[in-house]
Design a protein around this motif. Sequence first.
Motif, PDB file in Angstrom:
ATOM      1  N   ALA A 114     -11.382  -7.690   5.351  1.00  0.00           N
ATOM      2  CA  ALA A 114     -11.433  -6.316   4.853  1.00  0.00           C
ATOM      3  C   ALA A 114     -11.758  -6.340   3.365  1.00  0.00           C
ATOM      4  O   ALA A 114     -11.306  -7.225   2.639  1.00  0.00           O
ATOM      5  N   PRO A 115     -12.575  -5.394   2.890  1.00  0.00           N
ATOM      6  CA  PRO A 115     -12.995  -5.433   1.492  1.00  0.00           C
ATOM      7  C   PRO A 115     -11.856  -5.243   0.492  1.00  0.00           C
ATOM      8  O   PRO A 115     -11.944  -5.685  -0.635  1.00  0.00           O
ATOM      9  N   TYR A 116     -10.783  -4.608   0.909  1.00  0.00           N
ATOM     10  CA  TYR A 116      -9.700  -4.340  -0.033  1.00  0.00           C
ATOM     11  C   TYR A 116      -8.446  -5.133   0.282  1.00  0.00           C
ATOM     12  O   TYR A 116      -7.386  -4.865  -0.245  1.00  0.00           O
ATOM     13  N   GLY A 117      -8.532  -6.096   1.160  1.00  0.00           N
ATOM     14  CA  GLY A 117      -7.389  -6.916   1.498  1.00  0.00           C
ATOM     15  C   GLY A 117      -6.534  -6.252   2.565  1.00  0.00           C
ATOM     16  O   GLY A 117      -6.768  -5.119   2.972  1.00  0.00           O
ATOM     17  N   THR A 118      -5.562  -6.990   3.028  1.00  0.00           N
ATOM     18  CA  THR A 118      -4.668  -6.477   4.066  1.00  0.00           C
ATOM     19  C   THR A 118      -3.650  -5.528   3.445  1.00  0.00           C
ATOM     20  O   THR A 118      -3.426  -5.564   2.223  1.00  0.00           O
ATOM     21  N   PRO A 119      -3.005  -4.708   4.270  1.00  0.00           N
ATOM     22  CA  PRO A 119      -1.959  -3.838   3.732  1.00  0.00           C
ATOM     23  C   PRO A 119      -0.838  -4.634   3.065  1.00  0.00           C
ATOM     24  O   PRO A 119      -0.265  -4.195   2.068  1.00  0.00           O
ATOM     25  N   GLU A 120      -0.546  -5.825   3.601  1.00  0.00           N
ATOM     26  CA  GLU A 120       0.491  -6.657   2.993  1.00  0.00           C
ATOM     27  C   GLU A 120       0.093  -7.093   1.580  1.00  0.00           C
ATOM     28  O   GLU A 120       0.906  -7.116   0.665  1.00  0.00           O
ATOM     29  N   GLU A 121      -1.198  -7.457   1.420  1.00  0.00           N
ATOM     30  CA  GLU A 121      -1.673  -7.853   0.093  1.00  0.00           C
ATOM     31  C   GLU A 121      -1.623  -6.679  -0.870  1.00  0.00           C
ATOM     32  O   GLU A 121      -1.250  -6.823  -2.028  1.00  0.00           O
ATOM     33  N   SER A 122      -1.998  -5.502  -0.387  1.00  0.00           N
ATOM     34  CA  SER A 122      -1.960  -4.314  -1.244  1.00  0.00           C
ATOM     35  C   SER A 122      -0.538  -4.006  -1.666  1.00  0.00           C
ATOM     36  O   SER A 122      -0.280  -3.665  -2.818  1.00  0.00           O
ATOM     37  N   ALA A 123       0.410  -4.119  -0.725  1.00  0.00           N
ATOM     38  CA  ALA A 123       1.812  -3.875  -1.052  1.00  0.00           C
ATOM     39  C   ALA A 123       2.306  -4.913  -2.053  1.00  0.00           C
ATOM     40  O   ALA A 123       3.048  -4.583  -2.977  1.00  0.00           O
ATOM     41  N   GLY A 124       1.875  -6.167  -1.872  1.00  0.00           N
ATOM     42  CA  GLY A 124       2.274  -7.214  -2.818  1.00  0.00           C
ATOM     43  C   GLY A 124       1.713  -6.965  -4.204  1.00  0.00           C
ATOM     44  O   GLY A 124       2.390  -7.175  -5.202  1.00  0.00           O
ATOM     45  N   ASP A 125       0.447  -6.517  -4.265  1.00  0.00           N
ATOM     46  CA  ASP A 125      -0.163  -6.209  -5.558  1.00  0.00           C
ATOM     47  C   ASP A 125       0.551  -5.044  -6.225  1.00  0.00           C
ATOM     48  O   ASP A 125       0.769  -5.044  -7.435  1.00  0.00           O
ATOM     49  N   ASP A 126       0.921  -4.026  -5.424  1.00  0.00           N
ATOM     50  CA  ASP A 126       1.636  -2.874  -5.960  1.00  0.00           C
ATOM     51  C   ASP A 126       2.993  -3.305  -6.496  1.00  0.00           C
ATOM     52  O   ASP A 126       3.406  -2.887  -7.575  1.00  0.00           O
ATOM     53  N   LEU A 127       3.685  -4.151  -5.752  1.00  0.00           N
ATOM     54  CA  LEU A 127       4.988  -4.648  -6.180  1.00  0.00           C
ATOM     55  C   LEU A 127       4.850  -5.473  -7.454  1.00  0.00           C
ATOM     56  O   LEU A 127       5.648  -5.338  -8.377  1.00  0.00           O
TER      57      LEU A 127
ATOM     58  N   ARG B 111       4.284  -3.099 -10.335  1.00  0.00           N
ATOM     59  CA  ARG B 111       5.536  -2.442 -10.730  1.00  0.00           C
ATOM     60  C   ARG B 111       6.453  -3.402 -11.468  1.00  0.00           C
ATOM     61  O   ARG B 111       7.108  -3.035 -12.442  1.00  0.00           O
ATOM     62  N   ALA B 112       6.498  -4.657 -11.009  1.00  0.00           N
ATOM     63  CA  ALA B 112       7.343  -5.659 -11.666  1.00  0.00           C
ATOM     64  C   ALA B 112       6.854  -5.926 -13.090  1.00  0.00           C
ATOM     65  O   ALA B 112       7.655  -6.006 -14.026  1.00  0.00           O
ATOM     66  N   LEU B 113       5.536  -6.053 -13.253  1.00  0.00           N
ATOM     67  CA  LEU B 113       4.984  -6.275 -14.591  1.00  0.00           C
ATOM     68  C   LEU B 113       5.268  -5.092 -15.515  1.00  0.00           C
ATOM     69  O   LEU B 113       5.630  -5.273 -16.681  1.00  0.00           O
ATOM     70  N   GLN B 114       5.123  -3.879 -14.979  1.00  0.00           N
ATOM     71  CA  GLN B 114       5.396  -2.686 -15.774  1.00  0.00           C
ATOM     72  C   GLN B 114       6.863  -2.658 -16.220  1.00  0.00           C
ATOM     73  O   GLN B 114       7.168  -2.350 -17.363  1.00  0.00           O
ATOM     74  N   ARG B 115       7.758  -2.994 -15.308  1.00  0.00           N
ATOM     75  CA  ARG B 115       9.188  -3.004 -15.638  1.00  0.00           C
ATOM     76  C   ARG B 115       9.501  -4.068 -16.690  1.00  0.00           C
ATOM     77  O   ARG B 115      10.272  -3.827 -17.616  1.00  0.00           O
ATOM     78  N   LEU B 116       8.897  -5.235 -16.553  1.00  0.00           N
ATOM     79  CA  LEU B 116       9.110  -6.296 -17.545  1.00  0.00           C
ATOM     80  C   LEU B 116       8.589  -5.885 -18.923  1.00  0.00           C
ATOM     81  O   LEU B 116       9.212  -6.181 -19.943  1.00  0.00           O
ATOM     82  N   LYS B 117       7.453  -5.189 -18.957  1.00  0.00           N
ATOM     83  CA  LYS B 117       6.907  -4.714 -20.231  1.00  0.00           C
ATOM     84  C   LYS B 117       7.832  -3.689 -20.870  1.00  0.00           C
ATOM     85  O   LYS B 117       8.020  -3.692 -22.092  1.00  0.00           O
ATOM     86  N   ARG B 118       8.428  -2.816 -20.044  1.00  0.00           N
ATOM     87  CA  ARG B 118       9.362  -1.824 -20.581  1.00  0.00           C
ATOM     88  C   ARG B 118      10.612  -2.494 -21.140  1.00  0.00           C
ATOM     89  O   ARG B 118      11.128  -2.095 -22.182  1.00  0.00           O
ATOM     90  N   LYS B 119      11.105  -3.525 -20.449  1.00  0.00           N
ATOM     91  CA  LYS B 119      12.270  -4.267 -20.935  1.00  0.00           C
ATOM     92  C   LYS B 119      11.938  -4.971 -22.249  1.00  0.00           C
ATOM     93  O   LYS B 119      12.736  -4.965 -23.187  1.00  0.00           O
ATOM     94  N   GLN B 120      10.759  -5.579 -22.310  1.00  0.00           N
ATOM     95  CA  GLN B 120      10.335  -6.273 -23.523  1.00  0.00           C
ATOM     96  C   GLN B 120      10.246  -5.291 -24.697  1.00  0.00           C
ATOM     97  O   GLN B 120      10.696  -5.596 -25.802  1.00  0.00           O
TER      98      GLN B 120
END
Length: 101
Positions: free
Chosen positions: A3-16, A19-28
């Motif tokens: 699939a051109p955009y990856g599997t739903p699992e990959e998309s969920a992992g990328d989204d997670l 979100r994790a990177l955004q949270r770490l940046k806010r903590k920093q």
Amino acid sequence: MAAPYGTPEESAGDDLRGRALQRLKRKQAFYRQLTTYLIVNAFLWVIWVISGLNGGSWFPWPIFPLLGWGLGLAFQARSVFGRDGFTEAEIQAEMRRLSGD
């Protein structure tokens, strides 16, 4: 063919991951702000003591930036470390209360 955009699992992992990177940046950013707050306010209190020892006023004027900035820092801490919404257990408990169980 993949699939051109990856599997739903990959998309969920990328989204997670995003979100994790955004949270770490806010903590920093919070820790950077906290460090600046502590250094600047310590410096202001040193200025106050030195000026008081040299015949200046002993009115504790550094309390104003300490409290004002501290209040803003407290709101930032709540936004960074506070909860985002409700847990499933809290939702289920409220549903039971509303249904009369």
